[in-house]
Motif scaffolding. Structure first.
Motif, PDB file in Angstrom:
ATOM      1  N   VAL A   3       0.689  -1.213  -0.148  1.00  0.00           N
ATOM      2  CA  VAL A   3       0.005   0.067  -0.021  1.00  0.00           C
ATOM      3  C   VAL A   3       0.779   1.170  -0.080  1.00  0.00           C
ATOM      4  N   GLN A   4       0.782   2.150  -0.925  1.00  0.00           N
ATOM      5  CA  GLN A   4       1.317   3.406  -0.846  1.00  0.00           C
ATOM      6  C   GLN A   4       0.257   4.731  -1.122  1.00  0.00           C
ATOM      7  N   LEU A   5       0.717   5.649  -0.465  1.00  0.00           N
ATOM      8  CA  LEU A   5      -0.124   6.804  -0.841  1.00  0.00           C
ATOM      9  C   LEU A   5       0.233   7.311  -2.290  1.00  0.00           C
ATOM     10  N   ASN A   6      -0.748   7.481  -3.216  1.00  0.00           N
ATOM     11  CA  ASN A   6      -0.773   8.071  -4.764  1.00  0.00           C
ATOM     12  C   ASN A   6      -1.042   9.499  -4.747  1.00  0.00           C
ATOM     13  N   HIS A   7      -2.008   9.684  -4.060  1.00  0.00           N
ATOM     14  CA  HIS A   7      -2.472  11.399  -4.281  1.00  0.00           C
ATOM     15  C   HIS A   7      -3.219  11.787  -3.013  1.00  0.00           C
ATOM     16  N   THR A   8      -3.522  13.082  -2.841  1.00  0.00           N
ATOM     17  CA  THR A   8      -4.403  13.658  -1.835  1.00  0.00           C
ATOM     18  C   THR A   8      -5.052  14.918  -2.494  1.00  0.00           C
ATOM     19  N   ILE A   9      -6.227  15.267  -2.561  1.00  0.00           N
ATOM     20  CA  ILE A   9      -6.713  16.349  -3.106  1.00  0.00           C
ATOM     21  C   ILE A   9      -6.615  17.470  -1.998  1.00  0.00           C
ATOM     22  N   VAL A  10      -6.180  18.798  -2.368  1.00  0.00           N
ATOM     23  CA  VAL A  10      -6.070  19.754  -1.571  1.00  0.00           C
ATOM     24  C   VAL A  10      -6.873  20.680  -2.048  1.00  0.00           C
ATOM     25  N   HIS A  11      -7.913  21.061  -0.996  1.00  0.00           N
ATOM     26  CA  HIS A  11      -8.958  22.199  -1.441  1.00  0.00           C
ATOM     27  C   HIS A  11      -8.523  23.412  -1.153  1.00  0.00           C
ATOM     28  N   CYS A  12      -8.773  24.452  -2.033  1.00  0.00           N
ATOM     29  CA  CYS A  12      -8.113  25.607  -1.990  1.00  0.00           C
ATOM     30  C   CYS A  12      -8.940  26.677  -2.437  1.00  0.00           C
ATOM     31  N   SER A  13      -9.045  28.004  -2.260  1.00  0.00           N
ATOM     32  CA  SER A  13      -9.693  29.138  -2.916  1.00  0.00           C
ATOM     33  C   SER A  13      -9.276  29.298  -4.391  1.00  0.00           C
ATOM     34  N   ASP A  14      -7.929  29.209  -4.518  1.00  0.00           N
ATOM     35  CA  ASP A  14      -7.560  29.492  -5.929  1.00  0.00           C
ATOM     36  C   ASP A  14      -6.346  28.445  -6.105  1.00  0.00           C
ATOM     37  N   GLN A  15      -6.755  27.471  -7.018  1.00  0.00           N
ATOM     38  CA  GLN A  15      -5.539  26.563  -7.308  1.00  0.00           C
ATOM     39  C   GLN A  15      -4.299  26.824  -7.952  1.00  0.00           C
ATOM     40  N   ASN A  16      -4.273  28.026  -8.702  1.00  0.00           N
ATOM     41  CA  ASN A  16      -3.097  28.493  -9.362  1.00  0.00           C
ATOM     42  C   ASN A  16      -2.403  29.192  -8.329  1.00  0.00           C
ATOM     43  N   VAL A  17      -2.757  29.961  -7.406  1.00  0.00           N
ATOM     44  CA  VAL A  17      -2.219  30.527  -6.427  1.00  0.00           C
ATOM     45  C   VAL A  17      -1.643  29.709  -5.499  1.00  0.00           C
ATOM     46  N   SER A  18      -2.503  28.679  -4.808  1.00  0.00           N
ATOM     47  CA  SER A  18      -1.949  27.744  -4.166  1.00  0.00           C
ATOM     48  C   SER A  18      -0.733  26.677  -4.505  1.00  0.00           C
ATOM     49  N   ALA A  19      -1.062  26.157  -5.835  1.00  0.00           N
ATOM     50  CA  ALA A  19      -0.055  25.168  -6.282  1.00  0.00           C
ATOM     51  C   ALA A  19       1.273  26.046  -6.508  1.00  0.00           C
ATOM     52  N   ARG A  20       1.262  27.416  -7.046  1.00  0.00           N
ATOM     53  CA  ARG A  20       2.513  27.846  -7.335  1.00  0.00           C
ATOM     54  C   ARG A  20       3.084  28.389  -6.036  1.00  0.00           C
ATOM     55  N   PHE A  21       2.484  28.680  -5.008  1.00  0.00           N
ATOM     56  CA  PHE A  21       2.986  28.971  -3.670  1.00  0.00           C
ATOM     57  C   PHE A  21       3.831  27.892  -3.324  1.00  0.00           C
ATOM     58  N   LEU A  22       3.292  26.568  -3.202  1.00  0.00           N
ATOM     59  CA  LEU A  22       3.996  25.266  -2.931  1.00  0.00           C
ATOM     60  C   LEU A  22       5.039  25.076  -3.923  1.00  0.00           C
ATOM     61  N   THR A  23       5.142  25.052  -5.116  1.00  0.00           N
ATOM     62  CA  THR A  23       6.126  24.642  -6.118  1.00  0.00           C
ATOM     63  C   THR A  23       7.207  25.541  -5.814  1.00  0.00           C
ATOM     64  N   GLU A  24       6.985  26.898  -5.707  1.00  0.00           N
ATOM     65  CA  GLU A  24       7.815  27.914  -5.658  1.00  0.00           C
ATOM     66  C   GLU A  24       8.794  27.780  -4.315  1.00  0.00           C
ATOM     67  N   LEU A  25       7.971  27.595  -3.325  1.00  0.00           N
ATOM     68  CA  LEU A  25       8.775  27.308  -2.025  1.00  0.00           C
ATOM     69  C   LEU A  25       9.521  26.134  -1.869  1.00  0.00           C
ATOM     70  N   LEU A  26       8.999  25.242  -2.214  1.00  0.00           N
ATOM     71  CA  LEU A  26       9.744  23.953  -2.304  1.00  0.00           C
ATOM     72  C   LEU A  26      10.758  23.638  -3.443  1.00  0.00           C
ATOM     73  N   GLY A  27      10.590  24.368  -4.369  1.00  0.00           N
ATOM     74  CA  GLY A  27      11.523  24.268  -5.534  1.00  0.00           C
ATOM     75  C   GLY A  27      11.317  23.066  -6.359  1.00  0.00           C
ATOM     76  N   LEU A  28       9.741  22.827  -6.500  1.00  0.00           N
ATOM     77  CA  LEU A  28       9.349  21.795  -7.506  1.00  0.00           C
ATOM     78  C   LEU A  28       8.938  22.292  -8.820  1.00  0.00           C
ATOM     79  N   PRO A  29       8.755  21.336  -9.703  1.00  0.00           N
ATOM     80  CA  PRO A  29       8.495  21.794 -11.092  1.00  0.00           C
ATOM     81  C   PRO A  29       7.119  22.214 -10.973  1.00  0.00           C
ATOM     82  N   ASP A  30       6.702  23.162 -12.132  1.00  0.00           N
ATOM     83  CA  ASP A  30       5.354  23.662 -12.000  1.00  0.00           C
ATOM     84  C   ASP A  30       4.009  22.725 -11.973  1.00  0.00           C
ATOM     85  N   ALA A  31       3.154  22.948 -11.519  1.00  0.00           N
ATOM     86  CA  ALA A  31       1.915  21.981 -11.546  1.00  0.00           C
ATOM     87  C   ALA A  31       1.609  21.619 -12.616  1.00  0.00           C
ATOM     88  N   VAL A  32       0.566  20.500 -13.232  1.00  0.00           N
ATOM     89  CA  VAL A  32       0.263  20.078 -14.569  1.00  0.00           C
ATOM     90  C   VAL A  32      -1.115  19.887 -14.433  1.00  0.00           C
TER      91      VAL A  32
END
Length: 127
Positions: A3-32
């Motif tokens: 058993v492995q965790l594959n994904h989780t849904i993160v509810h947010c008020s603006d998915q563009n803002v929230s995904a970019r916030f995380l990727t920029e801080l953690l140094g991850l690739p842009d969200a797809v």
């Protein structure tokens, strides 16, 4: 297959803002884009699938295990942005990091109040 965790849904008020916030801080690739989601992939194959919600957001906690070098980079970005951060999940030690189990950890909030955390050692792993 184990058993492995594959994904989780993160509810947010603006998915563009929230995904970019995380990727920029953690140094991850842009969200797809995948259907209604903006998907942020992390190194162990787990994704956080951001979904814009129309109602109140229930705050959640997301912790990321990082290397010592990654911690320095991410913590530097947190400080550069002037983000409030804490050594604990209850936000009682402002402006500090923790050194639990011989590692380092810090908490901060995303734009919707989700409690984000980076740690360099899993809690309970000893020192």
């Amino acid at each position: 297959m184990p058993v492995q965790l594959n994904h989780t849904i993160v509810h947010c008020s603006d998915q563009n803002v929230s995904a970019r916030f995380l990727t920029e801080l953690l140094g991850l690739p842009d969200a797809v884009r995948f259907g209604p989601f903006l998907v942020v992939e992390v190194a162990n194959g787990v994704s956080l699938d951001y979904l814009t919600a129309s109602g109140p957001i229930t705050e959640q906690h997301y912790a990321f295990l990082v290397s010592e070098d990654e911690f320095d980079e991410i913590y530097g970005r947190i400080r550069e942005r002037g983000l409030d951060h804490w050594a604990d999940p209850f936000h009682s030690a402002p402006g500090q990091i923790n050194t639990n189990d011989g590692g380092r950890g810090v908490y901060w909030s995303d734009p919707d109040g989700h409690n984000l955390e980076i740690i360099t050692r899993p809690y309970g792993s000893g020192s």
